[in-house]
Design an enzyme around this catalytic site. Structure first.
Site, PDB file in Angstrom:
ATOM      1  N   SER A  80       6.392  -0.213   9.911  1.00  0.00           N
ATOM      2  CA  SER A  80       5.026  -0.142   9.399  1.00  0.00           C
ATOM      3  C   SER A  80       4.821   1.251   8.821  1.00  0.00           C
ATOM      4  O   SER A  80       5.344   2.237   9.356  1.00  0.00           O
ATOM      5  CB  SER A  80       4.044  -0.365  10.551  1.00  0.00           C
ATOM      6  OG  SER A  80       2.764   0.092  10.185  1.00  0.00           O
ATOM      7  N   SER A  81       4.053   1.316   7.750  1.00  0.00           N
ATOM      8  CA  SER A  81       3.779   2.631   7.152  1.00  0.00           C
ATOM      9  C   SER A  81       3.065   3.526   8.154  1.00  0.00           C
ATOM     10  O   SER A  81       3.223   4.736   8.152  1.00  0.00           O
ATOM     11  CB  SER A  81       2.912   2.470   5.907  1.00  0.00           C
ATOM     12  OG  SER A  81       3.517   1.560   5.029  1.00  0.00           O
TER      13      SER A  81
ATOM     14  N   LEU B 156       6.701   3.146   1.427  1.00  0.00           N
ATOM     15  CA  LEU B 156       7.595   1.983   1.527  1.00  0.00           C
ATOM     16  C   LEU B 156       8.691   2.169   2.566  1.00  0.00           C
ATOM     17  O   LEU B 156       9.265   3.247   2.718  1.00  0.00           O
ATOM     18  CB  LEU B 156       8.226   1.708   0.155  1.00  0.00           C
ATOM     19  CG  LEU B 156       7.226   1.410  -0.967  1.00  0.00           C
ATOM     20  CD1 LEU B 156       7.971   1.107  -2.268  1.00  0.00           C
ATOM     21  CD2 LEU B 156       6.295   0.254  -0.612  1.00  0.00           C
TER      22      LEU B 156
ATOM     23  N   MET C  38       0.843  -1.194   0.000  1.00  0.00           N
ATOM     24  CA  MET C  38       0.000   0.000   0.000  1.00  0.00           C
ATOM     25  C   MET C  38       0.887   1.257   0.000  1.00  0.00           C
ATOM     26  O   MET C  38       0.406   2.355   0.294  1.00  0.00           O
ATOM     27  CB  MET C  38      -0.944  -0.013   1.200  1.00  0.00           C
ATOM     28  CG  MET C  38      -1.891  -1.216   1.149  1.00  0.00           C
ATOM     29  SD  MET C  38      -3.436  -0.979   2.021  1.00  0.00           S
ATOM     30  CE  MET C  38      -2.849  -0.823   3.677  1.00  0.00           C
TER      31      MET C  38
ATOM     32  N   GLN D  71      -3.031 -12.436   7.707  1.00  0.00           N
ATOM     33  CA  GLN D  71      -3.293 -12.114   6.309  1.00  0.00           C
ATOM     34  C   GLN D  71      -2.652 -13.171   5.412  1.00  0.00           C
ATOM     35  O   GLN D  71      -3.267 -13.692   4.481  1.00  0.00           O
ATOM     36  CB  GLN D  71      -2.720 -10.734   6.000  1.00  0.00           C
ATOM     37  CG  GLN D  71      -2.541 -10.423   4.533  1.00  0.00           C
ATOM     38  CD  GLN D  71      -2.105  -8.984   4.311  1.00  0.00           C
ATOM     39  OE1 GLN D  71      -2.883  -8.074   4.483  1.00  0.00           O
ATOM     40  NE2 GLN D  71      -0.859  -8.776   3.932  1.00  0.00           N
TER      41      GLN D  71
ATOM     42  N   GLN E 130     -10.415  -2.552   2.377  1.00  0.00           N
ATOM     43  CA  GLN E 130      -9.901  -3.274   3.538  1.00  0.00           C
ATOM     44  C   GLN E 130      -9.700  -2.385   4.757  1.00  0.00           C
ATOM     45  O   GLN E 130      -9.138  -2.811   5.763  1.00  0.00           O
ATOM     46  CB  GLN E 130      -8.608  -4.030   3.183  1.00  0.00           C
ATOM     47  CG  GLN E 130      -7.405  -3.160   2.941  1.00  0.00           C
ATOM     48  CD  GLN E 130      -6.231  -3.987   2.432  1.00  0.00           C
ATOM     49  OE1 GLN E 130      -6.260  -4.496   1.319  1.00  0.00           O
ATOM     50  NE2 GLN E 130      -5.201  -4.126   3.248  1.00  0.00           N
TER      51      GLN E 130
ATOM     52  N   ASP F 134       2.191  -9.497   8.873  1.00  0.00           N
ATOM     53  CA  ASP F 134       0.736  -9.691   8.785  1.00  0.00           C
ATOM     54  C   ASP F 134       0.470 -11.187   8.657  1.00  0.00           C
ATOM     55  O   ASP F 134       0.005 -11.667   7.629  1.00  0.00           O
ATOM     56  CB  ASP F 134       0.191  -8.926   7.583  1.00  0.00           C
ATOM     57  CG  ASP F 134       0.447  -7.445   7.706  1.00  0.00           C
ATOM     58  OD1 ASP F 134      -0.329  -6.757   8.362  1.00  0.00           O
ATOM     59  OD2 ASP F 134       1.479  -6.971   7.169  1.00  0.00           O
TER      60      ASP F 134
ATOM     61  N   GLY G 169      10.897  -3.028   5.381  1.00  0.00           N
ATOM     62  CA  GLY G 169      10.132  -4.275   5.407  1.00  0.00           C
ATOM     63  C   GLY G 169       9.642  -4.620   4.002  1.00  0.00           C
ATOM     64  O   GLY G 169       9.860  -5.721   3.503  1.00  0.00           O
ATOM     65  N   HIS G 170       9.008  -3.645   3.354  1.00  0.00           N
ATOM     66  CA  HIS G 170       8.563  -3.857   1.970  1.00  0.00           C
ATOM     67  C   HIS G 170       9.756  -4.179   1.070  1.00  0.00           C
ATOM     68  O   HIS G 170       9.710  -5.085   0.252  1.00  0.00           O
ATOM     69  CB  HIS G 170       7.920  -2.573   1.409  1.00  0.00           C
ATOM     70  CG  HIS G 170       6.704  -2.095   2.131  1.00  0.00           C
ATOM     71  ND1 HIS G 170       6.664  -0.886   2.789  1.00  0.00           N
ATOM     72  CD2 HIS G 170       5.474  -2.645   2.283  1.00  0.00           C
ATOM     73  CE1 HIS G 170       5.451  -0.707   3.301  1.00  0.00           C
ATOM     74  NE2 HIS G 170       4.711  -1.763   3.026  1.00  0.00           N
TER      75      HIS G 170
HETATM   76  P1  AMP Z   1       1.348  -3.042   3.464  1.00  0.00           P
HETATM   77  O1  AMP Z   1       1.920  -1.983   2.600  1.00  0.00           O
HETATM   78  O2  AMP Z   1       1.275  -2.673   4.909  1.00  0.00           O
HETATM   79  O3  AMP Z   1       0.047  -3.606   2.928  1.00  0.00           O
HETATM   80  O4  AMP Z   1       2.375  -4.254   3.427  1.00  0.00           O
HETATM   81  C1  AMP Z   1       2.749  -4.853   2.202  1.00  0.00           C
HETATM   82  C2  AMP Z   1       3.518  -6.113   2.499  1.00  0.00           C
HETATM   83  O5  AMP Z   1       4.696  -5.807   3.258  1.00  0.00           O
HETATM   84  C3  AMP Z   1       2.717  -7.123   3.335  1.00  0.00           C
HETATM   85  O6  AMP Z   1       2.933  -8.423   2.842  1.00  0.00           O
HETATM   86  C4  AMP Z   1       3.293  -6.946   4.713  1.00  0.00           C
HETATM   87  O7  AMP Z   1       3.183  -8.092   5.515  1.00  0.00           O
HETATM   88  C5  AMP Z   1       4.745  -6.615   4.419  1.00  0.00           C
HETATM   89  N1  AMP Z   1       5.359  -5.891   5.531  1.00  0.00           N
HETATM   90  C6  AMP Z   1       4.845  -4.818   6.183  1.00  0.00           C
HETATM   91  N2  AMP Z   1       5.652  -4.451   7.191  1.00  0.00           N
HETATM   92  C7  AMP Z   1       6.694  -5.316   7.201  1.00  0.00           C
HETATM   93  C8  AMP Z   1       7.859  -5.471   8.011  1.00  0.00           C
HETATM   94  N3  AMP Z   1       8.115  -4.660   9.021  1.00  0.00           N
HETATM   95  N4  AMP Z   1       8.720  -6.468   7.717  1.00  0.00           N
HETATM   96  C9  AMP Z   1       8.460  -7.300   6.667  1.00  0.00           C
HETATM   97  N5  AMP Z   1       7.386  -7.215   5.867  1.00  0.00           N
HETATM   98  C10 AMP Z   1       6.503  -6.237   6.127  1.00  0.00           C
END
Ligand code: AMP
Length: 278
Positions: A185-186, A31, A28, A153, A59, A150, A34-35
């Site tokens: 986290s974003s 970035l 989403m 998820q 969502q 997640d 993690g992403h």
């Molecule tokens: P999001 O942008 O929050 O929907 O996350 C996109 C993807 O990045 C999802 O598969 C998340 O599980 C993963 N993600 C989010 N935060 C982290 C993190 N801190 N470490 C690893 N993967 C992450």
């Protein structure tokens, strides 16, 4: 890096060469590392890495969360170029939900639909599944990369892949953390400074649970963890120790089963989630 905003354009590009293995990283945006760790993994394993940035309205549980979700597109593009991402899909709502679009996914989430995130965010997983399904149909990746951050998820997407017999391998990446342990986290961008400092309580409590597993009854760990998380400005929704495969609740500790502790906590007005294998 190629950037596509329409379904037709990205499909046209990707269908040119069917011999290439496609790795797909849905996000989403806003970035962080993690992403980007998922992008790195995708590049390692696939021939083409396709990332997407799409803030999926279906969502979100609260209008305010959707409106205030950080959007940093130009910066995201620079990061993706830096990490050598090949293709970015950046669609509008109209592309993803064209007129007359009907949510095609109606799968039985079983207990995953009403525990933890399923319980506290009604409708969230249905929205998430439909958008992931739509992306899988558009991009037809060989590998799908998601984060353990997640975990519920990921388990639900795994279930959809199985139930609908989709031809894609789900690959899970570990949680990437800030130096002080806060899971990236974003939404962290939205934490006020003093709340951000105190948000280490999530990881510290998970570490504490990991240290005490096998020593204290699981129900007591969960109870004490809820108390530890209840510091001023913080309100835990749940702290649960569950089977790491099925995410079913576990009553009693046994050495031969792998467990994961999962938590969701309101940090002032921002909801944070985290988990740890025990
Ligand atoms: P999001 O942008 O929050 O929907 O996350 C996109 C993807 O990045 C999802 O598969 C998340 O599980 C993963 N993600 C989010 N935060 C982290 C993190 N801190 N470490 C690893 N993967 C992450």
């Amino acid at each position: 890096m190629k950037i596509f905003k329409t379904v037709d354009a990205i499909q046209h590009y990707l269908q040119n060469d069917k011999t290439q293995k496609i790795g797909f990283v849905p996000t989403m945006g806003a970035l962080h590392k993690g992403h980007l760790s998922l992008v790195e993994k995708a590049i390692e394993i696939s021939d083409i890495c396709v990332s997407s940035i799409y803030v999926n309205p279906t969502q979100f549980n609260e209008e305010e969360d959707l409106e205030n979700y950080p959007r940093t597109f130009e910066n995201d593009v620079l990061k993706l170029i830096d990490y050598r991402n090949d293709v970015l899909f950046y669609p509008s709502d109209k592309e993803i939900y064209p007129e007359g679009f009907e949510a095609p996914v109606d799968i039985d989430l079983k207990h995953l639909g009403n525990t933890m995130e399923g319980k506290y965010r009604p409708g969230h997983f249905e929205g998430m599944l439909n958008v992931v399904h739509r992306f899988l149909k558009i991009i037809e990746p060989d590998f799908l990369f998601m984060g353990q951050k997640d975990i519920q998820q990921a388990k639900i997407v795994e279930m959809m892949i199985r139930q609908l017999n989709l031809n894609v391998d789900l690959i899970l990446g570990p949680i990437v953390r800030e130096i002080d342990g806060l899971a990236m986290s974003s939404r962290n961008k939205r934490l006020k400074a003093e709340i951000r400092d105190k948000a280490t309580i999530l990881h510290n409590t998970l570490l504490w649970a990991a240290e005490n597993i096998g020593e204290i009854p699981l129900a007591t760990i969960e109870e004490v963890a809820m108390n530890r998380l209840s510091i001023p400005d913080f309100k835990p929704e749940y702290f649960k120790i569950v089977n790491a495969e099925s995410l079913h609740s576990v009553e009693e500790y046994r050495e031969d089963q792998s467990l994961v502790a999962c938590t969701a906590v309101w940090a002032d007005k921002i909801r944070l989630i985290d988990n740890k294998f025990l």
